[in-house]
Design a protein around this motif. Structure first.
Motif, PDB file in Angstrom:
ATOM      1  N   GLN A 380      -6.535  -1.501  -2.097  1.00  0.00           N
ATOM      2  CA  GLN A 380      -6.117  -2.859  -2.427  1.00  0.00           C
ATOM      3  C   GLN A 380      -5.692  -3.621  -1.176  1.00  0.00           C
ATOM      4  O   GLN A 380      -5.208  -3.032  -0.199  1.00  0.00           O
ATOM      5  CB  GLN A 380      -4.959  -2.821  -3.429  1.00  0.00           C
ATOM      6  CG  GLN A 380      -5.349  -2.341  -4.815  1.00  0.00           C
ATOM      7  CD  GLN A 380      -6.178  -3.359  -5.576  1.00  0.00           C
ATOM      8  OE1 GLN A 380      -6.044  -4.564  -5.350  1.00  0.00           O
ATOM      9  NE2 GLN A 380      -7.026  -2.870  -6.474  1.00  0.00           N
ATOM     10  N   ASP A 381      -5.852  -4.947  -1.225  1.00  0.00           N
ATOM     11  CA  ASP A 381      -5.442  -5.822  -0.132  1.00  0.00           C
ATOM     12  C   ASP A 381      -3.989  -6.234  -0.351  1.00  0.00           C
ATOM     13  O   ASP A 381      -3.662  -6.815  -1.391  1.00  0.00           O
ATOM     14  CB  ASP A 381      -6.344  -7.061  -0.106  1.00  0.00           C
ATOM     15  CG  ASP A 381      -6.054  -7.968   1.087  1.00  0.00           C
ATOM     16  OD1 ASP A 381      -4.989  -7.825   1.725  1.00  0.00           O
ATOM     17  OD2 ASP A 381      -6.901  -8.843   1.370  1.00  0.00           O
ATOM     18  N   PRO A 382      -3.090  -5.957   0.603  1.00  0.00           N
ATOM     19  CA  PRO A 382      -1.679  -6.297   0.411  1.00  0.00           C
ATOM     20  C   PRO A 382      -1.443  -7.811   0.267  1.00  0.00           C
ATOM     21  O   PRO A 382      -0.436  -8.215  -0.312  1.00  0.00           O
ATOM     22  CB  PRO A 382      -1.003  -5.759   1.676  1.00  0.00           C
ATOM     23  CG  PRO A 382      -2.100  -5.626   2.675  1.00  0.00           C
ATOM     24  CD  PRO A 382      -3.336  -5.296   1.904  1.00  0.00           C
ATOM     25  N   LYS A 383      -2.386  -8.604   0.727  1.00  0.00           N
ATOM     26  CA  LYS A 383      -2.203 -10.057   0.619  1.00  0.00           C
ATOM     27  C   LYS A 383      -2.500 -10.568  -0.778  1.00  0.00           C
ATOM     28  O   LYS A 383      -1.976 -11.615  -1.179  1.00  0.00           O
ATOM     29  CB  LYS A 383      -3.118 -10.766   1.638  1.00  0.00           C
ATOM     30  CG  LYS A 383      -2.780 -10.466   3.088  1.00  0.00           C
ATOM     31  CD  LYS A 383      -3.751 -11.168   4.025  1.00  0.00           C
ATOM     32  CE  LYS A 383      -3.440 -10.842   5.488  1.00  0.00           C
ATOM     33  NZ  LYS A 383      -4.413 -11.505   6.406  1.00  0.00           N
ATOM     34  N   THR A 384      -3.309  -9.840  -1.526  1.00  0.00           N
ATOM     35  CA  THR A 384      -3.719 -10.339  -2.843  1.00  0.00           C
ATOM     36  C   THR A 384      -3.240  -9.478  -4.005  1.00  0.00           C
ATOM     37  O   THR A 384      -3.300  -9.910  -5.154  1.00  0.00           O
ATOM     38  CB  THR A 384      -5.257 -10.428  -2.902  1.00  0.00           C
ATOM     39  OG1 THR A 384      -5.819  -9.121  -2.664  1.00  0.00           O
ATOM     40  CG2 THR A 384      -5.774 -11.414  -1.868  1.00  0.00           C
ATOM     41  N   PHE A 385      -2.797  -8.243  -3.726  1.00  0.00           N
ATOM     42  CA  PHE A 385      -2.398  -7.362  -4.838  1.00  0.00           C
ATOM     43  C   PHE A 385      -1.190  -7.939  -5.563  1.00  0.00           C
ATOM     44  O   PHE A 385      -0.197  -8.338  -4.936  1.00  0.00           O
ATOM     45  CB  PHE A 385      -2.067  -5.957  -4.330  1.00  0.00           C
ATOM     46  CG  PHE A 385      -1.578  -5.040  -5.413  1.00  0.00           C
ATOM     47  CD1 PHE A 385      -2.424  -4.630  -6.434  1.00  0.00           C
ATOM     48  CD2 PHE A 385      -0.251  -4.602  -5.438  1.00  0.00           C
ATOM     49  CE1 PHE A 385      -1.968  -3.788  -7.445  1.00  0.00           C
ATOM     50  CE2 PHE A 385       0.207  -3.768  -6.443  1.00  0.00           C
ATOM     51  CZ  PHE A 385      -0.653  -3.358  -7.453  1.00  0.00           C
ATOM     52  N   ALA A 386      -1.281  -7.994  -6.882  1.00  0.00           N
ATOM     53  CA  ALA A 386      -0.189  -8.530  -7.691  1.00  0.00           C
ATOM     54  C   ALA A 386      -0.108  -7.762  -8.993  1.00  0.00           C
ATOM     55  O   ALA A 386      -1.080  -7.160  -9.458  1.00  0.00           O
ATOM     56  CB  ALA A 386      -0.406 -10.013  -7.968  1.00  0.00           C
ATOM     57  N   VAL A 387       1.060  -7.771  -9.609  1.00  0.00           N
ATOM     58  CA  VAL A 387       1.300  -7.149 -10.899  1.00  0.00           C
ATOM     59  C   VAL A 387       1.660  -8.242 -11.892  1.00  0.00           C
ATOM     60  O   VAL A 387       2.495  -9.106 -11.597  1.00  0.00           O
ATOM     61  CB  VAL A 387       2.442  -6.101 -10.816  1.00  0.00           C
ATOM     62  CG1 VAL A 387       2.869  -5.651 -12.214  1.00  0.00           C
ATOM     63  CG2 VAL A 387       2.008  -4.907  -9.982  1.00  0.00           C
ATOM     64  N   THR A 388       1.005  -8.199 -13.073  1.00  0.00           N
ATOM     65  CA  THR A 388       1.306  -9.215 -14.089  1.00  0.00           C
ATOM     66  C   THR A 388       1.839  -8.562 -15.362  1.00  0.00           C
ATOM     67  O   THR A 388       3.041  -8.568 -15.614  1.00  0.00           O
ATOM     68  CB  THR A 388       0.062 -10.059 -14.406  1.00  0.00           C
ATOM     69  OG1 THR A 388      -1.036  -9.181 -14.733  1.00  0.00           O
ATOM     70  CG2 THR A 388      -0.319 -10.918 -13.212  1.00  0.00           C
ATOM     71  N   ASP A 389       0.942  -7.970 -16.143  1.00  0.00           N
ATOM     72  CA  ASP A 389       1.363  -7.394 -17.425  1.00  0.00           C
ATOM     73  C   ASP A 389       1.374  -5.866 -17.447  1.00  0.00           C
ATOM     74  O   ASP A 389       1.928  -5.269 -18.361  1.00  0.00           O
ATOM     75  CB  ASP A 389       0.433  -7.883 -18.551  1.00  0.00           C
ATOM     76  CG  ASP A 389       0.520  -9.389 -18.735  1.00  0.00           C
ATOM     77  OD1 ASP A 389       1.633  -9.921 -18.594  1.00  0.00           O
ATOM     78  OD2 ASP A 389      -0.518 -10.009 -19.017  1.00  0.00           O
ATOM     79  N   VAL A 390       0.733  -5.249 -16.460  1.00  0.00           N
ATOM     80  CA  VAL A 390       0.658  -3.780 -16.417  1.00  0.00           C
ATOM     81  C   VAL A 390       1.259  -3.297 -15.108  1.00  0.00           C
ATOM     82  O   VAL A 390       0.779  -3.651 -14.027  1.00  0.00           O
ATOM     83  CB  VAL A 390      -0.793  -3.281 -16.556  1.00  0.00           C
ATOM     84  CG1 VAL A 390      -0.834  -1.758 -16.482  1.00  0.00           C
ATOM     85  CG2 VAL A 390      -1.422  -3.776 -17.850  1.00  0.00           C
ATOM     86  N   ALA A 391       2.309  -2.486 -15.200  1.00  0.00           N
ATOM     87  CA  ALA A 391       2.960  -1.956 -14.006  1.00  0.00           C
ATOM     88  C   ALA A 391       2.066  -0.922 -13.340  1.00  0.00           C
ATOM     89  O   ALA A 391       1.290  -0.222 -14.000  1.00  0.00           O
ATOM     90  CB  ALA A 391       4.305  -1.339 -14.375  1.00  0.00           C
TER      91      ALA A 391
END
Length: 885
Positions: A380-391
């Protein structure tokens, strides 16, 4: 050869109803299933989980006890001294409910049910030692349970604690977590409350690590059961961290909040703190905040069951208190009271890292607190990785985890864990480290207090002067009074006019008995030990006898008892070891968990469930239809589900035994599927089993007409040798598969052997030669002894038909002749240009030239060669042949 046509009709058909009763009487008359404790033969203890006396056995009982009986009969035949007892798990709430609903005393209801169920079990032909029968509600049993309670108390394994419990406000009793369903009492339906009550507990947590580590030694337990116990014990290695509190926000100047975390590596992802509703800080805040007090009261409605807490909507209340992040004095975290935090795990407080914990993520999404991921998944790219509904709770590398105090970026989570732990441990506040490593367990001490009548009285007396006083051993048992009433909710012992009033054994002053009774799991946590010598009136066990029989070699029961009953039994055995009653720690060397018995469900046009006994099935496969037998009304065929009274898809064992005999029911239960899987009961299957019973009866009748040859022939013809090989191959396979509890495979081997024997005897036109007659008689004897453990009544009848004067139940298991298992031929796969095209059967000792000639003669090879010579033939001895065309 055919059966003698002069035989009458009765002799041509096996009469199960008449034969089964007769052979059961013969076994009883000779006492062949009674076990002597001084029997010098190698011991084998087989035990099925004993039943609750509900009044009727069900098909699950038939399956469970048949499996155990097969093992018991087999081990007896193998020369073991076999202990195979039976008893009754007889205390519990259902008896009190019956007292309320039927206006009958629990004792009367229980013993009437025991009598009825004992008769049913005896009709199954189980090889049980009924002389050892115990009922846990009998004072001669629970006297010793009370004695062990006192011994455990003296050894420091019993305590009286003020603890949180599930309280049913209608039934006025504590409920186990398993008795709380959707937040309501399992019987009353009332919303369960959390209450703090004094409870007697067994200190099972003292053995948490031992119970966990010893699971690795239980190699004859199912892996899934060991995993379930491991998860229940729940060992977790973490960090105890002291968060500073902003004293300007605390209710009474509190300065610190201690939390336990297994993920200190994710501290840079912290978004909130959460504390249990009954945490001291929450209680202090609620005293000054009525809305918080109201929230806490609502949170306590969930009860204490972990499952109920996990499935409830995650709710929180912002207390206004703020905690200071341990790596940044300017980073303040809101402190919530949350309904999913338990006070009795860790410290009753957590920090929430929502990006990497689903529960925390659900919480912050509800309250708009956001999340910061700090573990970057691979790729994963640290600039774009995000968490929304699934941890994200997997492995990766740390990022977003750096400040002036510590830099975790680029580390693995484990490396970050150690770095945080070492950094905080080296930081002190008030002469104490800010953090220290700690091991926690999910396992809580076992609360055994129940506010009910029909249970084992706890042998304790409460005195105003002396406090808690044990009942003297000489005064045991503390018996339940018979003259109780159930006209009011709650525990009848509390309102009994005389029973609870007693003199203090220490000072002689006025005192009262403990009115709580023991959790019924206590009763079943040592019954297997009492079976070893139930005649010892003075002590719970005779240690030398118990140590000889224990552990149970094969324990059989349902997966529903995989956690609590087995875990409590393992603890109880250790406690009995510590107090000198036994000299072992593990009670069950081998464990087998059988599948359930399931059945189709049926509904009428009004949607009402209909019992199988009232339904007629017509057609087969997808064309099957059902109708109400009495009226012809169409019936809907529903899904296959566990037999249950609520869906009326039960089959009464008495009806099956009455129609087909116990052996048919036993055979079907063993034959339809692997024993660890569910078995689907069908009428067609029962009829098929019944037809096979009759087939065996006719087959043995034909063999009985073969002349007896006294001396074993010196040589055997090819026909006789083939029959003997079939017999000993079946004997070898059944022997191996019974030992492995693969009962359905045993059944398949017996079917196969019966077919071979039928073909063998059917090919005999005239009186057989001596060698064939001897082989037929040997095969008949082996066949009967092979199906004896599964169908013991039929086996006795067949054994007598063959002219034997003994009981087959007392016969030794036949010996396999190893030479007969060696085949004279071998089948090898044949590859042509690397692909398997055929098989070739050749003599086992055939040479390369002989094998090559046989391969080249095969149609598949000739077709591939198309008249040409092969480029090469490669023979790998005993393995494979490769032809290169």
């Amino acid at each position: 050869m055919t059966a003698d046509s002069s035989k009458n009709e009765r002799a041509d058909r096996y009469n199960a109803r008449e034969a089964e009763t007769r052979w059961q009487k013969a076994w009883d008359a000779q006492g062949i299933f009674a076990t002597k404790n001084d029997d010098p033969r190698p011991k084998y203890y087989v035990l099925e989980m004993f039943p609750y006396p509900s009044g009727r056995i069900h098909m699950g009982h038939v399956r469970n006890y048949t499996m155990g009986d097969v093992v018991a009969r087999f081990k007896r035949a193998m020369g073991n001294a076999v202990l195979h007892p039976m008893g009754w798990d007889a205390f519990g709430m259902p008896a009190e409910n019956a007292a309320i609903d039927r206006k009958v005393h629990p004792k009367e209801w229980t013993y009437a049910n025991i009598a009825a169920m004992k008769k049913q079990l005896q009709s199954m032909g189980l090889s049980l030692d009924w002389a050892r029968e115990v009922a846990t509600c009998d004072p001669t049993y629970y006297k010793h349970q009370q004695r062990m309670f006192l011994d455990f108390l003296k050894a420091g394994l019993v305590a009286r604690e003020y603890r949180k419990v599930n309280w049913d406000p209608v039934d006025h009793t504590v409920l186990a977590n398993e008795q709380v369903i959707d937040g309501r009492g399992w019987r009353s339906g009332a919303l369960v409350e959390q209450r703090d009550l004094y409870q007697w507990v067994f200190k099972i947590s003292d053995y948490a690590q031992d119970l966990l580590e010893a699971l690795d030694t239980l190699d004859r337990w199912p892996d899934k059961v060991r995993l379930m116990q491991k998860n229940w014990i729940g060992r977790s290695e973490g960090l105890l961290v002291r968060f500073m509190l902003d004293t300007a926000t605390t209710p009474s100047g509190e300065t610190e909040l201690e939390i336990f975390t297994t993920r200190p590596d994710t501290l840079f992802g912290a978004k909130f703190m959460a504390i249990a509703p009954d945490h001291p800080l929450a209680q202090a805040a609620a005293a000054k905040n009525p809305k918080l007090a109201e929230f806490i009261a609502e949170a306590k409605q969930i009860g204490t069951a972990q499952e109920a807490i996990d499935t409830a909507e995650k709710m929180g209340f912002d207390t206004g208190i703020r905690a200071v992040h341990p790596f940044d004095p300017n980073w303040k975290l809101p402190v919530y009271v949350a309904n999913f935090i338990l006070m009795d795990y860790g410290t009753g407080a957590i920090f929430g890292c929502p990006a990497h914990d689903q529960r925390d993520l659900d919480f912050v999404n509800k309250y708009g607190l956001g999340n910061t991921p700090v573990v970057l998944p691979p790729g994963q790219d640290p600039k774009t990785f995000a968490v929304t509904d699934v941890a994200y709770d997997g492995d990766g590398t740390m990022f977003n985890s750096k400040n002036d105090v510590v830099d975790l970026n680029g580390m693995t989570p484990q490396k970050a864990f150690d770095t945080v732990a070492n950094t905080l441990a080296a930081t002190t506040r008030g002469n104490r480290p800010v953090a220290q490593r700690q091991v926690n367990y999910r396992l809580r001490d076992w609360g055994i207090s129940r506010q009910r009548y029909w249970g084992c009285p706890i042998p304790i007396i409460h005195c105003e002067q002396c406090g808690v006083v044990p009942v003297p051993v000489a005064d045991l048992p503390v018996k339940l009074p018979d003259d109780v009433t159930f006209d009011k909710p709650g525990n009848p012992l509390d309102r009994h006019p005389t029973w609870k009033h007693v003199k203090c054994p220490s000072c002689g002053g006025e005192a009262r008995r403990e009115t709580d009774t023991m959790d019924t799991f206590v009763d079943s946590s040592w019954y297997f030990t009492r079976f070893t010598d139930p005649w010892n009136e003075a002590e719970p066990t005779t240690p030398a006898v118990a140590n000889r029989w224990l552990p149970v070699d094969q324990y059989i029961g349902g997966i529903e008892h995989a956690i609590l009953h087995l875990l409590y039994s393992r603890f109880f055995t250790r406690a009995m070891h510590k107090t000198g009653h036994v000299n072992i720690d593990e009670p069950f060397a081998g464990l087998f968990t059988q599948g359930m018995v399931v059945h189709e469900t049926y509904r009428d046009k009004a949607g009402n469930w209909v019992e199988p006994a009232n339904v007629t099935i017509e057609g087969m496969g997808d064309a099957r239809t059902a109708k109400l037998t009495a009226t012809g009304e169409p019936i809907e065929i529903g899904s296959i589900e566990k037999m249950s009274k609520s869906k009326k898809n039960t089959v009464d064992p008495d009806d099956i035994i009455g129609a087909y005999g116990a052996d048919t029911a036993r055979w079907f239960m063993l034959s339809d599927s692997p024993p660890e899987r569910d078995v689907i009961w069908t009428e067609e299957g029962a009829q098929g089993a019944w037809r096979f019973v009759q087939r065996l009866w006719r087959l043995v009748g034909e063999i009985a007409n073969v002349p007896v040859v006294a001396a074993r022939p010196a040589q055997f013809s090819e026909q006789a040798l083939a029959l003997r090989k079939a017999a000993h191959r079946a004997l070898n396979n059944v022997t191996d598969d019974i030992a492995r509890l693969r009962f359905n495979r045993c059944v398949a081997h017996i079917y196969e052997f019966a077919n071979a024997l039928s073909e063998g005897i059917g090919s005999v036109e005239t009186a057989p030669a001596d060698d064939l007659a001897w082989a037929l008689r040997e095969a008949g004897d082996i066949l009967v002894r092979l199906f004896h453990p599964m169908m013991p009544h039929l086996a006795e009848e067949c054994w007598a038909t063959l002219g034997h004067k003994t009981l087959v139940a007392t016969e030794a298991w036949p010996q396999v002749e190893g030479d007969l298992l060696v085949e004279n031929t071998i089948t090898l796969p044949v590859q042509i240009n690397g692909k398997k095209r055929a098989d070739v059967t050749v003599p086992r000792e055939a040479g390369k030239d002989e094998i090559e000639a046989a391969v080249l003669a095969l149609d598949a090879v000739q077709k591939a060669l198309d008249g040409k010579s092969p480029k090469k033939v490669i023979v790998v001895p005993q393995r494979i042949v490769n032809v290169v065309a």
